[in-house]
Each structure stands twice: as C-alpha cells, then as structure tokens.
Design a protein around this motif. Structure first.
Motif, PDB file in Angstrom:
ATOM      1  N   LEU A 280      25.721   9.312  41.845  1.00 47.41           N
ATOM      2  CA  LEU A 280      24.404  10.008  41.952  1.00 47.41           C
ATOM      3  C   LEU A 280      23.693   9.062  43.366  1.00 47.41           C
ATOM      4  O   LEU A 280      23.780   8.074  43.438  1.00 47.41           O
ATOM      5  CB  LEU A 280      23.572  10.019  40.854  1.00 47.41           C
ATOM      6  N   ASN A 281      22.824  10.066  43.919  1.00 51.24           N
ATOM      7  CA  ASN A 281      21.818   9.366  44.764  1.00 51.24           C
ATOM      8  C   ASN A 281      20.744   8.657  43.842  1.00 51.24           C
ATOM      9  O   ASN A 281      20.337   9.227  43.019  1.00 51.24           O
ATOM     10  CB  ASN A 281      21.506  10.071  45.871  1.00 51.24           C
ATOM     11  N   VAL A 282      19.816   8.223  44.800  1.00 43.82           N
ATOM     12  CA  VAL A 282      18.746   7.390  43.974  1.00 43.82           C
ATOM     13  C   VAL A 282      17.224   8.153  44.179  1.00 43.82           C
ATOM     14  O   VAL A 282      16.194   7.427  44.218  1.00 43.82           O
ATOM     15  CB  VAL A 282      18.736   5.726  44.210  1.00 43.82           C
ATOM     16  N   ALA A 283      17.302   9.201  44.649  1.00 43.71           N
ATOM     17  CA  ALA A 283      15.984  10.082  45.277  1.00 43.71           C
ATOM     18  C   ALA A 283      15.274  10.384  44.080  1.00 43.71           C
ATOM     19  O   ALA A 283      15.814  10.658  43.006  1.00 43.71           O
ATOM     20  CB  ALA A 283      16.469  11.255  46.078  1.00 43.71           C
ATOM     21  N   ASP A 284      14.075  10.541  44.294  1.00 42.81           N
ATOM     22  CA  ASP A 284      12.826  11.055  43.151  1.00 42.81           C
ATOM     23  C   ASP A 284      13.535  12.492  42.687  1.00 42.81           C
ATOM     24  O   ASP A 284      13.353  12.710  41.308  1.00 42.81           O
ATOM     25  CB  ASP A 284      11.713  11.206  43.753  1.00 42.81           C
ATOM     26  N   THR A 285      14.026  13.212  43.465  1.00 50.64           N
ATOM     27  CA  THR A 285      14.499  14.638  42.834  1.00 50.64           C
ATOM     28  C   THR A 285      15.425  14.367  42.223  1.00 50.64           C
ATOM     29  O   THR A 285      15.797  15.260  41.260  1.00 50.64           O
ATOM     30  CB  THR A 285      14.874  15.505  44.146  1.00 50.64           C
ATOM     31  N   THR A 286      16.542  13.414  42.102  1.00 51.36           N
ATOM     32  CA  THR A 286      17.686  13.381  41.322  1.00 51.36           C
ATOM     33  C   THR A 286      17.169  12.865  39.847  1.00 51.36           C
ATOM     34  O   THR A 286      17.476  13.059  38.912  1.00 51.36           O
ATOM     35  CB  THR A 286      18.618  12.344  42.046  1.00 51.36           C
ATOM     36  N   LEU A 287      16.359  11.889  39.853  1.00 44.40           N
ATOM     37  CA  LEU A 287      15.595  11.457  38.818  1.00 44.40           C
ATOM     38  C   LEU A 287      14.873  12.598  38.099  1.00 44.40           C
ATOM     39  O   LEU A 287      14.959  12.821  36.694  1.00 44.40           O
ATOM     40  CB  LEU A 287      14.362  10.227  39.178  1.00 44.40           C
ATOM     41  N   ALA A 288      14.287  13.527  38.744  1.00 45.50           N
ATOM     42  CA  ALA A 288      13.656  14.823  37.972  1.00 45.50           C
ATOM     43  C   ALA A 288      14.683  15.423  37.576  1.00 45.50           C
ATOM     44  O   ALA A 288      14.410  16.234  36.534  1.00 45.50           O
ATOM     45  CB  ALA A 288      12.675  15.253  39.070  1.00 45.50           C
ATOM     46  N   PHE A 289      15.734  15.655  38.100  1.00 42.71           N
ATOM     47  CA  PHE A 289      16.788  16.557  37.610  1.00 42.71           C
ATOM     48  C   PHE A 289      17.346  16.124  36.414  1.00 42.71           C
ATOM     49  O   PHE A 289      17.318  16.954  35.436  1.00 42.71           O
ATOM     50  CB  PHE A 289      18.045  16.373  38.827  1.00 42.71           C
ATOM     51  N   PHE A 290      17.491  14.985  36.139  1.00 37.11           N
ATOM     52  CA  PHE A 290      18.103  14.387  35.126  1.00 37.11           C
ATOM     53  C   PHE A 290      16.962  14.336  33.835  1.00 37.11           C
ATOM     54  O   PHE A 290      17.333  14.209  32.709  1.00 37.11           O
ATOM     55  CB  PHE A 290      18.814  13.173  35.142  1.00 37.11           C
ATOM     56  N   GLU A 291      15.756  14.158  34.441  1.00 38.89           N
ATOM     57  CA  GLU A 291      14.577  14.154  33.245  1.00 38.89           C
ATOM     58  C   GLU A 291      14.841  15.761  32.625  1.00 38.89           C
ATOM     59  O   GLU A 291      14.654  15.863  31.420  1.00 38.89           O
ATOM     60  CB  GLU A 291      13.424  13.783  34.081  1.00 38.89           C
ATOM     61  N   GLY A 292      15.000  16.639  33.592  1.00 38.46           N
ATOM     62  CA  GLY A 292      15.199  18.106  32.970  1.00 38.46           C
ATOM     63  C   GLY A 292      16.158  18.183  32.104  1.00 38.46           C
ATOM     64  O   GLY A 292      16.326  18.862  31.061  1.00 38.46           O
ATOM     65  N   VAL A 293      17.428  17.641  32.353  1.00 37.92           N
ATOM     66  CA  VAL A 293      18.593  17.553  31.610  1.00 37.92           C
ATOM     67  C   VAL A 293      18.415  16.923  30.225  1.00 37.92           C
ATOM     68  O   VAL A 293      18.588  17.622  29.061  1.00 37.92           O
ATOM     69  CB  VAL A 293      19.791  16.908  32.256  1.00 37.92           C
ATOM     70  N   LEU A 294      17.591  15.714  30.457  1.00 38.76           N
ATOM     71  CA  LEU A 294      17.332  14.956  29.012  1.00 38.76           C
ATOM     72  C   LEU A 294      16.317  15.783  28.201  1.00 38.76           C
ATOM     73  O   LEU A 294      16.529  15.751  26.905  1.00 38.76           O
ATOM     74  CB  LEU A 294      16.953  13.706  29.499  1.00 38.76           C
ATOM     75  N   GLU A 295      15.453  16.344  28.978  1.00 38.82           N
ATOM     76  CA  GLU A 295      14.354  17.254  27.882  1.00 38.82           C
ATOM     77  C   GLU A 295      15.019  18.185  27.074  1.00 38.82           C
ATOM     78  O   GLU A 295      14.710  18.723  26.018  1.00 38.82           O
ATOM     79  CB  GLU A 295      13.317  17.993  28.958  1.00 38.82           C
ATOM     80  N   GLU A 296      16.040  18.901  27.704  1.00 40.94           N
ATOM     81  CA  GLU A 296      16.871  19.816  26.823  1.00 40.94           C
ATOM     82  C   GLU A 296      17.683  18.975  25.697  1.00 40.94           C
ATOM     83  O   GLU A 296      17.955  19.514  24.734  1.00 40.94           O
ATOM     84  CB  GLU A 296      17.733  20.697  27.575  1.00 40.94           C
ATOM     85  N   LEU A 297      18.104  18.026  26.455  1.00 40.31           N
ATOM     86  CA  LEU A 297      19.142  17.196  25.226  1.00 40.31           C
ATOM     87  C   LEU A 297      18.194  16.831  24.207  1.00 40.31           C
ATOM     88  O   LEU A 297      18.799  16.895  23.059  1.00 40.31           O
ATOM     89  CB  LEU A 297      19.718  15.924  26.041  1.00 40.31           C
ATOM     90  N   LEU A 298      17.230  16.335  24.207  1.00 34.99           N
ATOM     91  CA  LEU A 298      16.322  15.899  23.012  1.00 34.99           C
ATOM     92  C   LEU A 298      15.929  17.093  22.277  1.00 34.99           C
ATOM     93  O   LEU A 298      15.677  16.693  21.136  1.00 34.99           O
ATOM     94  CB  LEU A 298      15.032  15.179  23.657  1.00 34.99           C
ATOM     95  N   GLU A 299      15.662  18.215  22.783  1.00 36.54           N
ATOM     96  CA  GLU A 299      15.765  19.282  21.954  1.00 36.54           C
ATOM     97  C   GLU A 299      16.923  19.377  20.919  1.00 36.54           C
ATOM     98  O   GLU A 299      16.477  20.215  19.898  1.00 36.54           O
ATOM     99  CB  GLU A 299      15.429  20.363  22.797  1.00 36.54           C
ATOM    100  N   VAL A 300      17.911  19.142  21.154  1.00 34.18           N
ATOM    101  CA  VAL A 300      19.046  19.426  20.531  1.00 34.18           C
ATOM    102  C   VAL A 300      19.612  18.374  19.515  1.00 34.18           C
ATOM    103  O   VAL A 300      19.930  18.602  18.225  1.00 34.18           O
ATOM    104  CB  VAL A 300      20.286  19.850  21.456  1.00 34.18           C
ATOM    105  N   PHE A 301      19.577  17.081  20.010  1.00 36.33           N
ATOM    106  CA  PHE A 301      19.990  15.895  19.481  1.00 36.33           C
ATOM    107  C   PHE A 301      18.609  15.219  18.770  1.00 36.33           C
ATOM    108  O   PHE A 301      17.903  14.421  19.801  1.00 36.33           O
ATOM    109  CB  PHE A 301      20.863  15.143  20.286  1.00 36.33           C
ATOM    110  N   PRO A 302      18.631  14.975  17.475  1.00 36.65           N
ATOM    111  CA  PRO A 302      17.306  14.344  17.197  1.00 36.65           C
ATOM    112  C   PRO A 302      17.387  12.796  17.156  1.00 36.65           C
ATOM    113  O   PRO A 302      16.624  12.126  16.604  1.00 36.65           O
ATOM    114  CB  PRO A 302      16.886  14.841  15.847  1.00 36.65           C
TER     115      PRO A 302
END
Length: 539
Positions: A280-302
C-alpha cells in the motif's frame, strides 16, 4: 477416561454409572441454554434419544447444567452418579466445555450424526474438575490462499470446539485473494476475490494449474459464522493484513498502490505464493479507505482484538517512491521501518477509539510498537519475549513449533513437504512460555495459537491431513496444566489416550494423517515443496 485435552482432576468411582435411555431428561439452567441445546442436539443425533427438558420434578435420570459464580468463566465441574450427571460451570463457555467433555465420556460413537445403536449408553461415575491454562487457545485458518466454503468453515468451528480451542483467527485477505465483502468497495471481492490460476507446489517447480480460484464470504455469512462459533465458546478474530500482502486489494483499486513507482493498473491478483513487493501507499486517502473497510469489519466481528497483520512488508517501493519519502520527511521519521510503524499506530489509535484492540505479527515491533498493540509472535519466541517485557499482550505461535502446514515426517511420501518436521510428539512437547521470561512478563503471554497456512492445502481434506492429529496435541498444550519442561511431559500416556481419540476423529469424519504415514490418496508425488533442513531452533 482417555480424555483430550486432559482435565485437571479426574476421580473415577466404583458406582455403576448413569445409563441413558428414552426417559433421560436434560435440563439447562439460566446461562447454560446454548450449551444445553448443543448437547441435546449432539447426543440426540448420536444416540437417537430425545433428551427432553423435564416437566416438573424429573422422574428418570437427568443431565443438568448450571452456573456457579464461584468458578472462572471457562472453568467447569462434572459429577456423575447412578442418579444424575451434574455439569457446573462459571460461564456459558465453561458450560460448553463441560458438555464437550460429557460427550467424550460416552465414547467415540457419541461423535456420530446418526445412531449406530439406541441402547447401552452409559456415563461412567466420576468427578471431574477442569479449567484452561490459557485464555487464548487459537487456530489460524488462512482462507485467502485457498478459499474454504462456508460449510467447511462451520465444520472447522465444530472441530475446534471439540478440542476446547476458543479462538478462530480468520486470515481473510492476502496477495492471492480478498474474502471479506465490503459493501462500499465491491471490487475488493468482484476483482480481488479470485485469481486466474494457482501455483502448484513451491516456486522452483514453475508449475501452474490453469484453473481460476476464488470465493468470498458475505457479511451475513460471517455473522452466521460468528454466532455459530459463539454458541460453542469460540471467538472469531478477523485479519485484514496491511500494509503488505495487499496485491489483491491493489488489483481491485490500483490507486491504493505506489503509483509513482509501478503501473498498478496492470496488476492482477497474485498467482504465486510468497511475499509480493506490491504494498500500500501511505496517502491519507489510503488510510481513509481502510478505515471504511474496518468500519464494516467491526459491524460483523464483535471480538475485542482485530488482527491487522503488519508482517512481511517489503520496503523497496517506499524507498523508490517520492510520495513515501515525502511522507517520511513530513512526519520526521527515521526510515521506512518507522513509516510502517506510523501506519500501524494510526490504526491502533483508530481501533482504540472504538473500544477495540489491535493485534499484529511480530514485525510490528520494527520502528516502534504501537502503544495498545498485542503481538502474535511467529518468527520464533524473540518478538514475543520483547513485547511481553515491554508490557504488551502476546500470543505465542512460533513457526518452528506450531505451523501445522509444516511437514509431519522427513520422507518421500509426505505431500508437498514444507518447513520443519513437526511430529505429533514434537507438538505435544511445545511450551508456549519460554524460560527466559520472568514471572511478571510471563503473565503477558495470554495464550498460544497453531497456524494453518493454505498455499499447499487445496480443500478440507488437505486441511484435515495437516491439522490432525497434531491439533489435538496442541489443544492439550493450550488447555491442560502440563509440566513446563517439555521433556517431563507424559508422552506415552498421551499416545495411549490418542488411540481413543483417533476413533473420535474417525467418527467425526476427519481425514487425519495416520501415525505410520499418509494413505496413498493423501500423497502428492512429484509436487515440489520447500523443506527446511536442520534442527528446530531452541527456544
């Protein structure tokens, strides 16, 4: 009483025991409902007995589950007399472990899904007391390299529960495939969820199977898995591996890669095994992308812990990338190792703000360990020792001892031989806490884990062969209060108990590796592996 894993205390009685029959009832008290439902279903299927809940005062033999606040959550007691079987536990997980032990007491036929007989079922009169050594007793399953259908995942949960393992570490993403549905980023699965072909054996053979491979789990599939596991006392810990091992994600969304170094638009999901240089690159947009991934992950895995990998991240592209070098300068970092540490620390804070905790492979120590992180120590003991001495939780899973994809014998019949030779006895003599740790630091070792990486496991049959019977030995290491000196452990006694346990595995349909070598259909003649020569490094 050939129980695996071995209970803390077993006392046999001269009483005749408790026969089970058509009038036997099963009662689950408050907090034990899930364990009672499981036990009724499992024993009802195997025995053909209805085992109803009693109406009023039970008039026949009764099996009763109840909670006792004096016990720890996973601790349990079993008392069997000629009149009843009482299972007492500190919590719902302990109630399930008690139920699993009760099934073992009935013999291998109790592990079947339909009755071979309807009479002669007898629980031996006994007193058992039991509690686990470690709170984290895990098994990693890599579903990225080879996808495992949901039904096989659910079966694997049952096999973990039968061995009182309580963590399923699910490796959901890697260079070779993305398996977690992210609704806001559908290309992660539509593009990243399959590859055109797969490497056969190790790279030096230069073989491909020319067969597309893929699959992914919907969020509802994974919610089902989480609930199914929770009913059996198991926590599912998801892993999204970053910032390395990300070629499948970059193939789906090329802007995530180091576009000033490589033509990421030309990348596909990787068809090789190993470590891809595309990170991965280290841009803010990449951090935001994976924050979005993790938001959905946390909804599934408690789960409290979320695994973010952090391992095997090649730094060559960052060294060549003007954008990455500018980021290092902007942040005042020393080098690329500190850049990776900054990346991991970002998500450590992000998870902490949401009441979760990051766990990663021991490479996250490089460049400085994130303040709230726990460490999975896979490159031997050293990373775990360093993290424990610094006050961080540690899960010990050194590849030299508990990577169950490693070969089980040194011979020509072993299929696709990789890694060190790890026999059943070797795994039984594994000690998770190295003697170099002082007592305070040793308490940071919250558990241990056996890992199954699936580059060389195409399906559930291959998984069975690599995992069993060694996972049974590992389960005893993780649960039972064995001597800390591996040489002092009762290997002959365990080997004797395994004779009964093989029959349980057969009743469950597990295609384990026989003690005298693989069956003809379990071999892969001519497929090149990567064996590691020499002795296993000392702990």
């Amino acid at each position: 009483m050939d129980l695996i894993p071995a209970p803390s205390v077993v006392r046999l009685s001269a009483e005749p025991g408790l026969p089970l029959g058509p009038l036997t009832t099963l009662l689950g008290g408050p907090g034990t409902e899930a364990a009672a439902a499981w036990l009724r279903a499992a024993l009802g299927a195997a025995t053909g007995l209805p085992l109803p809940a009693p109406e009023g005062e039970p008039s026949a033999a009764v099996i009763e589950l109840r909670l006792d606040g004096e016990l720890a959550p996973e601790e349990y007691r079993i008392s069997v007399s000629a009149e009843r079987a009482l299972l007492t536990a500190g919590g719902s997980a302990g109630a399930h472990w008690a139920a699993e032990t009760l099934r073992q007491l009935l013999g291998p036929d109790a592990f079947r899904r339909a009755p071979l007989r309807r009479t002669g079922w007898l629980l031996p009169a006994c007193e058992l007391a039991d509690a686990p050594r470690f709170g984290w007793r895990g098994a990693l399953l890599d579903v990225s390299r080879h996808f495992l259908p949901k039904a096989d995942l659910l079966r694997y949960v049952d096999l973990l529960a039968a061995h009182k393992l309580n963590v399923l570490h699910l490796h959901l993403t890697d260079d070779q495939g993305w398996r977690f549905e992210v609704r806001r980023y559908p290309r992660l699965t539509s593009v990243g969820g399959w590859r055109e072909r797969s490497m056969v054996g190790f790279r030096a053979a230069d073989r491909r199977d020319e067969q597309p491979h893929g699959g992914f789990y919907t969020q509802d599939d994974l919610r089902e898995l989480v609930a199914y596991a929770a009913q059996r006392g198991i926590t599912v810990v998801p892993e999204i591996d970053l910032p390395g091992h990300m070629q499948a994600a970059i193939a789906a969304y090329p802007e995530l890669g180091n576009t000033d170094v490589v033509d990421t638009a030309a990348l596909g999901v990787w068809t090789d095994w190993g470590v891809s240089e595309n990170v991965l690159n280290v841009a803010d947009t990449t951090l935001a992308f994976f924050e979005g991934v993790l938001e959905e992950l946390l909804e599934v895995f408690p789960s409290e812990y979320v695994h973010l990998g952090g391992d095997e991240c090649p730094k060559d592209q960052w060294r060549a990338s003007a954008a990455a070098q500018a980021r290092i300068k902007e942040l005042g970092l020393a080098d690329e190792d500190e850049l990776q540490s900054w990346f991991i620390r970002h998500f450590d804070r992000w998870l902490a703000e949401r009441g979760r905790r990051l766990i990663g492979w021991d490479e996250i120590l490089q460049g400085g360990l994130a303040p709230g992180a726990a460490v999975s120590s896979w490159q031997g003991y050293a990373g775990g020792v360093a993290a424990a001495r610094a006050g961080h939780p540690v899960v010990m899973c050194p590849e030299q001892y508990v990577y169950l994809d490693h070969r089980q014998a040194d011979g020509p019949d072993e299929p696709i031989p990789v890694g060190f030779v790890r026999t059943l006895e070797d795994v039984y003599r594994f000690e998770p806490v190295p003697p170099s740790l002082d007592p305070v630091s040793a308490r940071q070792v919250i558990g241990t884990q056996a890992n199954l990486w699936t580059e060389f496991m195409n399906d559930a049959r291959d998984l069975d062969y690599r995992a069993f019977p060694r996972l049974a030995a590992f389960a005893e290491v993780a649960w039972s209060d064995l001597p800390r000196d591996p040489a002092a452990r009762d290997w002959p006694g365990f080997e004797r108990r395994m004779a009964e346990h093989y029959a349980r595995l057969e009743a469950l349909g597990v295609e384990y590796r026989p003690a005298d070598g693989p069956h003809p259909w379990q071999r892969r003649p001519g497929v090149l592996g990567r064996p590691t020569d020499g002795p296993v490094p000392a702990r």
